[in-house]
Design a protein around this motif. Structure first.
Motif, short mmCIF file in Angstrom:
data_model
loop_
_atom_site.label_atom_id
_atom_site.label_comp_id
_atom_site.label_asym_id
_atom_site.label_seq_id
_atom_site.Cartn_x
_atom_site.Cartn_y
_atom_site.Cartn_z
N LEU A 24 0.83 -1.20 0.00
CA LEU A 24 0.00 0.00 0.00
C LEU A 24 0.87 1.26 0.00
O LEU A 24 0.58 2.23 -0.71
CB LEU A 24 -0.93 0.02 1.22
CG LEU A 24 -2.06 -0.99 1.24
CD1 LEU A 24 -2.85 -0.87 2.54
CD2 LEU A 24 -2.98 -0.80 0.04
N ALA A 25 1.93 1.24 0.79
CA ALA A 25 2.83 2.40 0.86
C ALA A 25 3.52 2.65 -0.48
O ALA A 25 3.62 3.79 -0.94
CB ALA A 25 3.86 2.20 1.97
N VAL A 26 3.97 1.58 -1.12
CA VAL A 26 4.64 1.71 -2.43
C VAL A 26 3.66 2.23 -3.47
O VAL A 26 3.97 3.15 -4.24
CB VAL A 26 5.27 0.37 -2.87
CG1 VAL A 26 5.69 0.41 -4.32
CG2 VAL A 26 6.43 0.01 -1.97
N LYS A 27 2.45 1.67 -3.49
CA LYS A 27 1.43 2.13 -4.43
C LYS A 27 1.15 3.61 -4.25
O LYS A 27 1.09 4.37 -5.22
CB LYS A 27 0.13 1.34 -4.25
CG LYS A 27 0.13 -0.03 -4.85
CD LYS A 27 -1.16 -0.77 -4.58
CE LYS A 27 -2.33 -0.11 -5.23
NZ LYS A 27 -3.56 -0.91 -5.19
N SER A 28 1.00 4.03 -3.02
CA SER A 28 0.71 5.43 -2.72
C SER A 28 1.88 6.32 -3.14
O SER A 28 1.68 7.34 -3.80
CB SER A 28 0.43 5.59 -1.23
OG SER A 28 0.28 6.95 -0.90
N PHE A 29 3.08 5.94 -2.77
CA PHE A 29 4.25 6.74 -3.07
C PHE A 29 4.48 6.88 -4.57
O PHE A 29 4.82 7.95 -5.07
CB PHE A 29 5.50 6.14 -2.40
CG PHE A 29 6.75 6.92 -2.68
CD1 PHE A 29 6.97 8.14 -2.07
CD2 PHE A 29 7.70 6.44 -3.57
CE1 PHE A 29 8.11 8.88 -2.33
CE2 PHE A 29 8.85 7.16 -3.84
CZ PHE A 29 9.06 8.39 -3.22
N LEU A 30 4.29 5.80 -5.31
CA LEU A 30 4.54 5.82 -6.75
C LEU A 30 3.32 6.24 -7.57
O LEU A 30 3.41 6.41 -8.77
CB LEU A 30 5.03 4.44 -7.23
CG LEU A 30 6.36 3.96 -6.66
CD1 LEU A 30 6.69 2.58 -7.18
CD2 LEU A 30 7.48 4.95 -6.95
N GLY A 31 2.17 6.38 -6.90
CA GLY A 31 0.96 6.76 -7.61
C GLY A 31 0.43 5.66 -8.51
O GLY A 31 -0.11 5.92 -9.58
N ILE A 32 0.57 4.42 -8.07
CA ILE A 32 0.15 3.26 -8.86
C ILE A 32 -1.29 2.90 -8.52
O ILE A 32 -1.66 2.82 -7.36
CB ILE A 32 1.08 2.05 -8.54
CG1 ILE A 32 2.50 2.37 -8.96
CG2 ILE A 32 0.58 0.80 -9.25
CD1 ILE A 32 3.51 1.33 -8.49
N LYS A 33 -2.07 2.66 -9.55
CA LYS A 33 -3.46 2.23 -9.34
C LYS A 33 -3.57 0.70 -9.38
O LYS A 33 -4.43 0.12 -8.75
CB LYS A 33 -4.35 2.84 -10.40
CG LYS A 33 -4.32 4.35 -10.44
CD LYS A 33 -5.68 4.94 -10.27
CE LYS A 33 -5.71 6.44 -10.36
NZ LYS A 33 -5.00 7.16 -9.36
N GLU A 34 -2.70 0.05 -10.16
CA GLU A 34 -2.73 -1.40 -10.29
C GLU A 34 -2.28 -2.06 -8.99
O GLU A 34 -1.64 -1.45 -8.16
CB GLU A 34 -1.79 -1.87 -11.42
CG GLU A 34 -2.13 -1.33 -12.78
CD GLU A 34 -1.44 0.00 -13.08
OE1 GLU A 34 -0.92 0.63 -12.15
OE2 GLU A 34 -1.46 0.41 -14.24
N SER A 35 -2.62 -3.33 -8.85
CA SER A 35 -2.17 -4.05 -7.65
C SER A 35 -0.68 -4.36 -7.77
O SER A 35 -0.13 -4.43 -8.86
CB SER A 35 -2.96 -5.35 -7.48
OG SER A 35 -2.66 -6.24 -8.52
N ILE A 36 -0.06 -4.51 -6.65
CA ILE A 36 1.35 -4.88 -6.58
C ILE A 36 1.40 -6.30 -6.03
O ILE A 36 0.71 -6.61 -5.05
CB ILE A 36 2.13 -3.92 -5.67
CG1 ILE A 36 2.15 -2.53 -6.30
CG2 ILE A 36 3.54 -4.42 -5.42
CD1 ILE A 36 2.90 -1.51 -5.50
N GLU A 37 2.19 -7.15 -6.65
CA GLU A 37 2.30 -8.53 -6.20
C GLU A 37 3.10 -8.59 -4.90
O GLU A 37 4.17 -8.00 -4.78
CB GLU A 37 2.99 -9.38 -7.26
CG GLU A 37 2.26 -9.44 -8.58
CD GLU A 37 0.90 -10.09 -8.49
OE1 GLU A 37 0.70 -10.97 -7.63
OE2 GLU A 37 0.04 -9.73 -9.30
#
Length: 111
Positions: A24-37
């Protein structure tokens, strides 16, 4: 080689829960909407009393697991952008930031 710890048991925070929060932190920081494995990897000598989910594997299985992903999730341009953002963040992180993070983790664990 110290063999005293080979048969030792240890308790630790649930790595799946930790990884979920990290993703969640990586998605937020990078502005990613897709899921991260999320992948949790243990040393091959680790043993468990229960079956592990498919994203919890032993070190010897890591290459096969990763190679099982055949479709790119991000473009090369996105990967370059992510690398720049993460490098900037890493360069701006101090030893004091790290110590504070460890203290926060320990406090949550104790609470």
């Amino acid at each position: 080689m110290d063999t005293a710890n080979l048969d030792s048991k240890s308790q630790f925070m649930n790595p799946l829960r930790q990884n979920y929060k990290h993703c969640l932190a990586v998605k937020s920081f990078l502005g990613i909407k897709e899921s991260i494995e999320s992948l949790v990897v243990f040393h091959d000598k680790a043993t468990f009393k229960t079956a592990m989910p498919k994203n919890v594997i032993m070190l010897s299985a890591m290459t096969d697991y990763i190679n099982g992903f055949t479709e790119p999730k991000f473009s090369k341009a996105q990967l370059v952008e992510f690398n720049v953002l993460l490098s900037m963040r890493e360069e701006g992180t101090t030893a004091e930031d790290y110590k504070m993070h460890i203290q926060q983790v320990k406090a949550r664990r104790a609470g």
